[in-house]
Structure formats: C-alpha cells, structure tokens
Design an enzyme around this catalytic site. Structure first.
Site, mmCIF file in Angstrom:
data_model
loop_
_atom_site.group_PDB
_atom_site.id
_atom_site.type_symbol
_atom_site.label_atom_id
_atom_site.label_comp_id
_atom_site.label_asym_id
_atom_site.label_seq_id
_atom_site.Cartn_x
_atom_site.Cartn_y
_atom_site.Cartn_z
ATOM 1 C CG ASN A 11 -9.786 -2.621 -9.913
ATOM 2 O OD1 ASN A 11 -9.615 -3.869 -9.889
ATOM 3 N ND2 ASN A 11 -8.495 -2.353 -10.298
ATOM 4 C CD1 TRP A 12 -14.499 -4.362 -5.377
ATOM 5 C CD2 TRP A 12 -15.120 -6.571 -5.019
ATOM 6 N NE1 TRP A 12 -15.832 -4.429 -4.872
ATOM 7 C CE2 TRP A 12 -16.229 -5.656 -4.981
ATOM 8 C CE3 TRP A 12 -15.220 -7.944 -5.130
ATOM 9 C CZ2 TRP A 12 -17.292 -6.243 -4.592
ATOM 10 C CZ3 TRP A 12 -16.294 -8.609 -4.521
ATOM 11 C CH2 TRP A 12 -17.435 -7.635 -4.415
ATOM 12 C CG HIS B 127 -5.287 -1.825 -13.425
ATOM 13 N ND1 HIS B 127 -4.007 -1.889 -12.390
ATOM 14 C CD2 HIS B 127 -6.240 -0.764 -12.992
ATOM 15 C CE1 HIS B 127 -4.426 -0.910 -11.499
ATOM 16 N NE2 HIS B 127 -5.600 -0.413 -11.709
ATOM 17 C CD GLU C 176 -6.930 3.294 -12.586
ATOM 18 O OE1 GLU C 176 -7.826 3.603 -11.778
ATOM 19 O OE2 GLU C 176 -6.307 2.474 -12.861
ATOM 20 C CB SER D 218 -6.035 8.217 -4.364
ATOM 21 O OG SER D 218 -4.793 7.772 -4.554
ATOM 22 N N GLY E 149 -10.545 1.695 -6.438
ATOM 23 C CA GLY E 149 -9.733 0.770 -5.940
ATOM 24 C C GLY E 149 -9.975 0.523 -4.585
HETATM 25 P P1 PGA Z 1 -6.947 3.293 -5.898
HETATM 26 O O1 PGA Z 1 -6.977 2.080 -7.143
HETATM 27 O O2 PGA Z 1 -8.435 3.898 -5.979
HETATM 28 O O3 PGA Z 1 -6.794 2.410 -4.616
HETATM 29 O O4 PGA Z 1 -5.940 4.255 -5.893
HETATM 30 C C1 PGA Z 1 -7.371 2.598 -8.519
HETATM 31 C C2 PGA Z 1 -7.112 1.599 -9.267
HETATM 32 O O5 PGA Z 1 -5.896 1.099 -9.149
HETATM 33 O O6 PGA Z 1 -7.594 1.014 -10.338
#
Ligand code: PGA
Length: 242
Positions: free
Chosen positions: A8-9, A86, A157, A201, A222
């Site tokens: 997810n950019w 999201h 998430e 994360s 992310g």
């Molecule tokens: P992150 O984001 O890996 O930077 O925690 C994940 C996301 O928001 O999909």
C-alpha cells in the site's frame, strides 16, 4: 501456495519515474502493488509478475461523481485488486461501514478482488472493544457477501499499530492471530471466498512472525513497501518461506 504481500504505497512516491522504479523492483510473484491512481496505467505497462491494485474506488460504476474513480474503470485499465475501508479513509475522509459496504458491492460487481480493512483504534483496544468493533465492521458487509459472489481479502489492521500513526507499541503476532481467528470465525459462512491478511508496521524483521499461521494469507504493507531495499528483502523472505 505462497503468501501474498500487498504493497500500500498510500500517497507515494512523488513522481512517475520513482513509481516505475519501485514497481520494477517489486514486480515479483505473490505481490500486489496498490499505487496512487495516477500511476496505475504506467505501472501496468511494465508489470510482468505482480498484480495491480488501487487504494479506493467509487461506490458507483459510472456517472456524475466528480473526482471519483469507478471500479469498472479500474478493472478496464488492468487493476485486479482494490483496498477498501482503509483506516486513513475512515479517519480523514469520514468513510463509514455503510460506505465501505457500498464500495464492496460495486467492486465485486466489477470483478475486482476487494481488500477490506478492519481494525480498532487505540482507545477501543484499551477498552477491550476489539471484538465488538470487528463485529460491527464485518456485520456491515454481510449483506453484500450474501448477495454478490467473488473472492475477498479481509485485512486486519489495528489502527494503533499502523506505523504512520507514530505508534509507540505495536500488536504482537500472537494478539494479531487472536483477532484474525475471531474474524475468521465471525465470517465462517463465507470461508471459501475469504482470505485474511495482517497489516500494521510489518517489516522485514517481523514479517514471518505475523504471517506464519496457515490461516493468515499474507500482509498488507505500508511504509516498508515504499523502501526498495526493505520491500525487496521482504519479497525474498516471503519466497524462501514457501
Ligand atoms: P504500515 O501501514 O505498514 O506503514 O503500518 C499499513 C497500512 O496502513 O496499510
């Protein structure tokens, strides 16, 4: 079967040149690249192995909806996946469970594979409301699941573990497994069509711990997905784990 890494950019990178460079590095089997809308077409042209996804779509397939992009349009330019609900859209843009359900219906109608994000806030977590929140989020999409066929990913998430919210402490893999098991049981009627991801994360350091259980099909990544070095490492780790 290999596990899926969904990149997810978010609103990155800043130029098409950088987007193409990152896409080339990430272009491996079992990778889904969810890029900003304006980079989808140029990236599609160079992808050989990875699949393409968007980060949102409209709840309508066409019409007077200024600024929106329809799932049908996404499908036509070669996207196969779309992230829906999201937490950043829920928080910054007021997206509700009801909106997510409408988008899910539209995305399934367009034959996209939706990646529906669910998860609780930090205060909900601290009040032990995780299961209640997940139940509401999943309950809202049940009617659509009953009515429209198609495969779906559900990404758990926990908002308090997403890196961009400057989290001090993230969920442990064991806690994530408990929540994902709950989601799996709550949606067991649809089990043939559903797969489950963990997101929040995830890096090269913890990837395997999070995706190890057989019932977790991969990760939604992310920040780590926009670092060519870290994401390449994650792809290698994922493949060597097959
Ligand atoms: P992150 O984001 O890996 O930077 O925690 C994940 C996301 O928001 O999909």
């Amino acid at each position: 079967m290999g596990k899926t890494l969904v990149a997810n950019w978010k609103m990155n990178p800043q130029s098409e040149r950088e987007a193409i460079k990152l896409a080339k590095i990430s272009d491996k089997e079992n990778v889904v690249i969810c890029a900003p809308f304006l980079f989808l077409l140029p990236i599609k042209k160079i992808l050989k192995k990875a699949k393409l996804g968007a980060q949102d779509c409209s709840f309508e397939s066409k019409g007077a909806f200024t600024g929106q992009i329809s799932p049908t349009q996404l499908k036509k330019i070669g996207a196969s996946y779309v992230i829906l609900g999201h937490s950043e859209r829920r928080i910054y843009l007021g997206e509700t469970n009801e909106t997510v359900a409408k988008k899910l219906r539209a995305a399934l109608d367009a034959k996209l594979i939706p990646i529906v994000c669910v998860g609780e806030t930090k205060s909900e977590h601290e009040r032990s409301e995780t299961e209640a929140v997940l139940s509401r989020q999943l309950g809202a999409i049940e009617e659509v699941l009953n009515a429209v066929p198609g495969n779906i990913f559900i990404a758990y998430e926990p908002i308090w573990s997403i890196s961009t919210f400057k989290t001090d402490k993230i969920i442990t893999p064991a806690e994530a497994q408990v929540a994902i098991s709950f989601i799996k049981n709550r949606t067991s009627r649809f089990h043939e069509r559903l797969q489950f991801l963990y997101g929040g994360s995830v890096t090269d350091k913890n990837l395997l711990n999070f995706i190890e259980p057989e019932f977790i099909s991969g990760a939604l990544v992310g920040s780590a997905s926009i670092s060519a070095t870290i994401f390449s490492k994650m792809i290698r780790i994922n493949h060597s784990n097959e």
